[in-house]
Design a protein around this motif. Sequence first.
Motif, mmCIF file in Angstrom:
data_model
loop_
_atom_site.group_PDB
_atom_site.id
_atom_site.type_symbol
_atom_site.label_atom_id
_atom_site.label_comp_id
_atom_site.label_asym_id
_atom_site.label_seq_id
_atom_site.Cartn_x
_atom_site.Cartn_y
_atom_site.Cartn_z
ATOM 1 N N ALA A 1 0.808 -1.221 0.000
ATOM 2 C CA ALA A 1 0.000 0.000 0.000
ATOM 3 C C ALA A 1 0.841 1.271 0.000
ATOM 4 C CB ALA A 1 -0.928 0.008 1.214
ATOM 5 N N GLU A 2 2.132 1.177 0.270
ATOM 6 C CA GLU A 2 2.956 2.383 0.349
ATOM 7 C C GLU A 2 2.946 3.152 -0.967
ATOM 8 O OE1 GLU A 2 6.230 1.186 3.805
ATOM 9 O OE2 GLU A 2 6.710 0.820 1.700
ATOM 10 N N GLU A 3 3.190 2.453 -2.061
ATOM 11 C CA GLU A 3 3.196 3.119 -3.358
ATOM 12 C C GLU A 3 1.780 3.528 -3.766
ATOM 13 O OE1 GLU A 3 4.346 4.984 -6.695
ATOM 14 O OE2 GLU A 3 5.622 4.268 -5.054
ATOM 15 N N VAL A 4 0.805 2.696 -3.447
ATOM 16 C CA VAL A 4 -0.585 3.028 -3.751
ATOM 17 C C VAL A 4 -0.995 4.327 -3.060
ATOM 18 C CG1 VAL A 4 -2.988 2.277 -3.498
ATOM 19 C CG2 VAL A 4 -1.222 0.615 -4.103
ATOM 20 N N ALA A 5 -0.605 4.455 -1.799
ATOM 21 C CA ALA A 5 -0.950 5.650 -1.033
ATOM 22 C C ALA A 5 -0.344 6.899 -1.658
ATOM 23 C CB ALA A 5 -0.492 5.506 0.419
ATOM 24 N N HIS A 6 0.905 6.804 -2.107
ATOM 25 C CA HIS A 6 1.549 7.950 -2.747
ATOM 26 C C HIS A 6 0.807 8.341 -4.026
ATOM 27 C CE1 HIS A 6 4.918 8.575 -0.106
ATOM 28 N NE2 HIS A 6 5.312 7.326 -0.206
ATOM 29 N N GLN A 7 0.424 7.353 -4.812
ATOM 30 C CA GLN A 7 -0.289 7.636 -6.059
ATOM 31 C C GLN A 7 -1.655 8.256 -5.784
ATOM 32 O OE1 GLN A 7 -0.357 3.851 -8.075
ATOM 33 N NE2 GLN A 7 1.823 3.890 -8.552
ATOM 34 N N GLN A 8 -2.358 7.717 -4.790
ATOM 35 C CA GLN A 8 -3.675 8.256 -4.458
ATOM 36 C C GLN A 8 -3.578 9.685 -3.934
ATOM 37 O OE1 GLN A 8 -5.415 5.441 -1.708
ATOM 38 N NE2 GLN A 8 -6.144 4.096 -3.350
ATOM 39 N N ARG A 9 -2.541 9.976 -3.167
ATOM 40 C CA ARG A 9 -2.404 11.320 -2.611
ATOM 41 C C ARG A 9 -2.218 12.368 -3.706
ATOM 42 N NH1 ARG A 9 -2.388 12.977 2.091
ATOM 43 N NH2 ARG A 9 -2.108 10.900 2.970
ATOM 44 N N LEU B 1 -5.595 13.735 -4.832
ATOM 45 C CA LEU B 1 -6.511 14.351 -3.876
ATOM 46 C C LEU B 1 -6.620 15.856 -4.106
ATOM 47 C CD1 LEU B 1 -5.451 12.599 -0.532
ATOM 48 C CD2 LEU B 1 -7.444 12.071 -1.942
ATOM 49 N N ALA B 2 -7.780 16.399 -3.775
ATOM 50 C CA ALA B 2 -7.963 17.842 -3.873
ATOM 51 C C ALA B 2 -7.095 18.567 -2.853
ATOM 52 C CB ALA B 2 -9.439 18.197 -3.669
ATOM 53 N N SER B 3 -6.942 17.963 -1.660
ATOM 54 C CA SER B 3 -6.076 18.513 -0.611
ATOM 55 C C SER B 3 -5.140 17.414 -0.135
ATOM 56 C CB SER B 3 -6.912 19.009 0.572
ATOM 57 O OG SER B 3 -6.087 19.240 1.709
ATOM 58 N N PRO B 4 -3.850 17.724 0.038
ATOM 59 C CA PRO B 4 -2.910 16.684 0.496
ATOM 60 C C PRO B 4 -3.192 16.211 1.909
ATOM 61 C CG PRO B 4 -1.869 18.837 0.540
ATOM 62 C CD PRO B 4 -3.191 19.019 -0.147
ATOM 63 N N VAL C 1 -6.114 9.239 2.305
ATOM 64 C CA VAL C 1 -6.177 8.469 1.058
ATOM 65 C C VAL C 1 -7.048 7.233 1.281
ATOM 66 C CG1 VAL C 1 -3.974 9.296 0.179
ATOM 67 C CG2 VAL C 1 -4.010 7.278 1.638
ATOM 68 N N PRO C 2 -7.786 6.795 0.256
ATOM 69 C CA PRO C 2 -8.711 5.672 0.429
ATOM 70 C C PRO C 2 -8.067 4.407 0.965
ATOM 71 C CG PRO C 2 -9.146 6.803 -1.644
ATOM 72 C CD PRO C 2 -7.900 7.411 -1.075
ATOM 73 N N VAL C 3 -6.833 4.122 0.556
ATOM 74 C CA VAL C 3 -6.211 2.875 0.983
ATOM 75 C C VAL C 3 -5.985 2.841 2.490
ATOM 76 C CG1 VAL C 3 -3.781 3.564 0.678
ATOM 77 C CG2 VAL C 3 -4.453 1.170 0.363
ATOM 78 N N VAL C 4 -5.810 4.005 3.118
ATOM 79 C CA VAL C 4 -5.634 4.041 4.567
ATOM 80 C C VAL C 4 -6.905 3.572 5.272
ATOM 81 C CG1 VAL C 4 -5.394 5.605 6.541
ATOM 82 C CG2 VAL C 4 -3.822 5.776 4.622
ATOM 83 N N GLU C 5 -8.058 4.034 4.812
ATOM 84 C CA GLU C 5 -9.314 3.590 5.413
ATOM 85 C C GLU C 5 -9.526 2.097 5.204
ATOM 86 O OE1 GLU C 5 -11.147 5.246 7.423
ATOM 87 O OE2 GLU C 5 -9.964 7.069 7.204
#
Length: 404
Positions: free
Chosen positions: A27-35, A38-41, A45-49
């Motif tokens: 999820a580390e790379e996924v989280a970076h891509q999702q961030r 985002l409209a606001s940093p 990120v969805p993967v965290v939830e």
Amino acid sequence: MDFAYDARTEELRAKLLAFMDEYVYPAEEVAHQQRERLASPWETVPVVEELKAEARRQGLWNLFLPDSEYGAGLTNLQYAPLAEIMGRSPQLAPTVTNCAAPDTGNMEVLTQFGDEQQQKQWLEPLLAGEIRSAFAMTEPDVASSDATNITTHIERDGDEYVITGRKWYISGAMHPDCKIHIVMGKTDPDGEDIRRQQSMVLVPRDTPGVTIKRAMQVFGYEDHYHGGHAEVIFDHARVPVSNLVGEEGGGFAIAQARLGPGRIHHCMRLIGMAERAIELMCRRAVSRNAFGKSLAQQGVVHNWIADARVTVEQLRLLVLKTAWLMDTVGNRGAHTEIQSIKIATPRAVVDILDRAIQLHGAGGVSQDFPLAELYAGARTLMIADGPDEVHQRSLARRELKRYL
């Protein structure tokens, strides 16, 4: 001291290691891509939830709380190897298991010092991971390494407290889910006992007079996953007297009670960061060639890796001893050891990370590896929770006292 982990610790270690391999590292790379989308940093990120839901499902939730009524009921010694594992991915793992600072320390404060209403209103949603929180202690205009210098005023006006002051590096305050600040200030600035001048009050984020002025950077990083580190202005912010935590004049003692577990938790996670660095060093060394042979055949690389392994093993033993003492004789009885690990661990891990960065060359300072961000976090811990020099001063005085 028995060096073997007990059955429950082994069970949780196995579950947590599997969780890290299956969910967190991918999820580390996924989280970076999702961030980036985002409209606001500062948004989650969805993967965290998704990871939070999975961690709760697996029972990997609130592991830090020794009170079984609220958390996993683990001792410090049981929690230490788990925090170390989470430290290998410090941006994600502590957050998705609800074991991230400053929420952990704030939950401990509310558990120990909060009244029934405060616990219902703020502790319960924090335990459930529904909201986030901030701890407002450090100030830019005074040397906050001496907490008695704090200048924020908490003045009583009838049934309310009026809070006026400027804080900075208030971790978590940028997060949109941060709903409550625990604010330390002076209710009795002229009191004879300088350690009884301070109190703590609960200040909801939406209180009129509370302004989140800006996000503070740490070596250029804003630490989005943990809700950043904000400068916060309190301009005659009013809260009910019932928002007092504990008693008037008890703020300094509450801060010390909060910081003891916080310091060892940081050191536990730092060991995990060092282990991640060693792993990355070894993988890099066997996969890269320079001057006709692999980096793994270079003598200086041998030295770096060997020294790192010896250092980590030493640090782990000292941290485990400290955890054991905290469990058996209490935080006050482990005061020397808590200060020792606070001094030794960050500086040693910074050195290991520095070598790992060097081994990775330009990649080591880039966003393609976690090393630069790990370094920023580790280096900050030589200042946070009391700078090294304050702990050295106190520790040396305790040693010298026996000879005076």
